[in-house]
Design a protein around this motif. Structure first.
Motif, PDB file in Angstrom:
ATOM      1  N   LYS A 133       0.811  -1.215   0.000  1.00 61.58           N
ATOM      2  CA  LYS A 133       0.000   0.000   0.000  1.00 61.58           C
ATOM      3  C   LYS A 133       0.849   1.272   0.000  1.00 61.58           C
ATOM      4  N   THR A 134       2.073   1.223   0.534  1.00 59.81           N
ATOM      5  CA  THR A 134       2.949   2.391   0.513  1.00 59.81           C
ATOM      6  C   THR A 134       3.898   2.288  -0.677  1.00 59.81           C
ATOM      7  N   ASP A 135       4.801   1.336  -0.653  1.00 60.89           N
ATOM      8  CA  ASP A 135       5.681   1.025  -1.777  1.00 60.89           C
ATOM      9  C   ASP A 135       5.625  -0.478  -1.978  1.00 60.89           C
ATOM     10  N   GLY A 136       5.922  -0.921  -3.198  1.00 59.69           N
ATOM     11  CA  GLY A 136       5.975  -2.362  -3.415  1.00 59.69           C
ATOM     12  C   GLY A 136       7.133  -2.987  -2.661  1.00 59.69           C
ATOM     13  N   VAL A 137       8.301  -2.360  -2.776  1.00 56.13           N
ATOM     14  CA  VAL A 137       9.507  -2.838  -2.108  1.00 56.13           C
ATOM     15  C   VAL A 137      10.264  -1.623  -1.605  1.00 56.13           C
ATOM     16  N   TYR A 138      10.806  -1.727  -0.387  1.00 53.19           N
ATOM     17  CA  TYR A 138      11.670  -0.674   0.147  1.00 53.19           C
ATOM     18  C   TYR A 138      12.986  -1.334   0.513  1.00 53.19           C
ATOM     19  N   ASP A 139      14.088  -0.800   0.000  1.00 56.98           N
ATOM     20  CA  ASP A 139      15.402  -1.348   0.352  1.00 56.98           C
ATOM     21  C   ASP A 139      16.413  -0.223   0.361  1.00 56.98           C
ATOM     22  N   GLU A 140      17.152  -0.115   1.455  1.00 57.36           N
ATOM     23  CA  GLU A 140      18.170   0.925   1.591  1.00 57.36           C
ATOM     24  C   GLU A 140      19.477   0.332   2.110  1.00 57.36           C
ATOM     25  N   PRO A 141      20.266  -0.282   1.197  1.00 59.22           N
ATOM     26  CA  PRO A 141      21.602  -0.718   1.630  1.00 59.22           C
ATOM     27  C   PRO A 141      22.451   0.523   1.907  1.00 59.22           C
ATOM     28  N   MET A 142      23.289   0.457   2.937  1.00 61.52           N
ATOM     29  CA  MET A 142      24.021   1.648   3.354  1.00 61.52           C
ATOM     30  C   MET A 142      25.462   1.329   3.718  1.00 61.52           C
TER      31      MET A 142
END
Length: 186
Positions: A133-142
């Motif tokens: 409902k917000t994003d399909g996928v969230y990914d934040e490699p850092m």
């Protein structure tokens, strides 16, 4: 807050061919930062139905493997199909994640607390993500470097007709050259 399968500082736990129904979390795994002694969870070929918060929730694990699972939240308030933070070298492969209230997959800062001398690559491949409902996928490699390990996000299908923001929000941050690969996704 029911945890159907609870893994706290365990090493080499296998959850295979299970039907995991209900609860707040289907599988909850919590390891230790900068350590290879808690992790190696093998969560393979399972079916997760109607968890309230997350089908699979993992923090600080080392080389945890979540593969060939189905996470379906058709009749629940599931916020996340997969929720992972600070995992070292997770493998997320061949899963089908259907309709989460927030994100089918939320990954944050893979390899952020690396195991000294053991660089491992976060691998997210061959998954099907639909209708967050917000994003399909969230990914934040850092902060990835050759000594912390890399990140591969490839051959995934993201089908999202309900997202209010993005089909996928992928934001590698402060990563060294050649540590992140985003390729062949639909």
């Amino acid at each position: 807050n029911s945890l159907l399968i609870y893994d706290y500082l365990a090493d080499y736990l296998t959850v295979n061919n299970c039907y995991i129904y209900g609860g707040y979390y289907g599988v909850y795994s919590y390891g230790t930062q900068n350590a290879s002694t808690s992790g190696n969870l093998q969560c393979i070929n399972n079916r997760f139905i109607d968890q309230d918060y997350a089908g699979y929730y993992a923090n600080y694990g080392f080389q945890n493997n979540f593969s060939y699972n189905v996470v379906d939240s058709a009749f629940s308030t599931l916020s996340y199909g997969i929720f992972c933070q600070y995992e070292n070298g997770p493998v997320i492969n061949g899963n089908k994640l259907y309709g989460a209230a927030t994100y089918p997959m939320y990954m944050y800062e893979e390899n952020f607390y690396p195991v000294t001398g053991s660089p491992v690559t976060a691998i997210i491949t061959n998954n099907f993500f639909t209708n967050g409902k917000t994003d399909g996928v969230y990914d934040e490699p850092m902060n990835l470097t050759a000594s912390t390990g890399g990140w591969v996000f490839a051959f995934n299908t993201i089908y999202n007709t309900t997202a209010t923001s993005y089909g996928a929000f992928i934001e590698p941050y402060n990563c060294a050259n050649a540590t992140c690969t985003f390729a062949s996704n639909i």
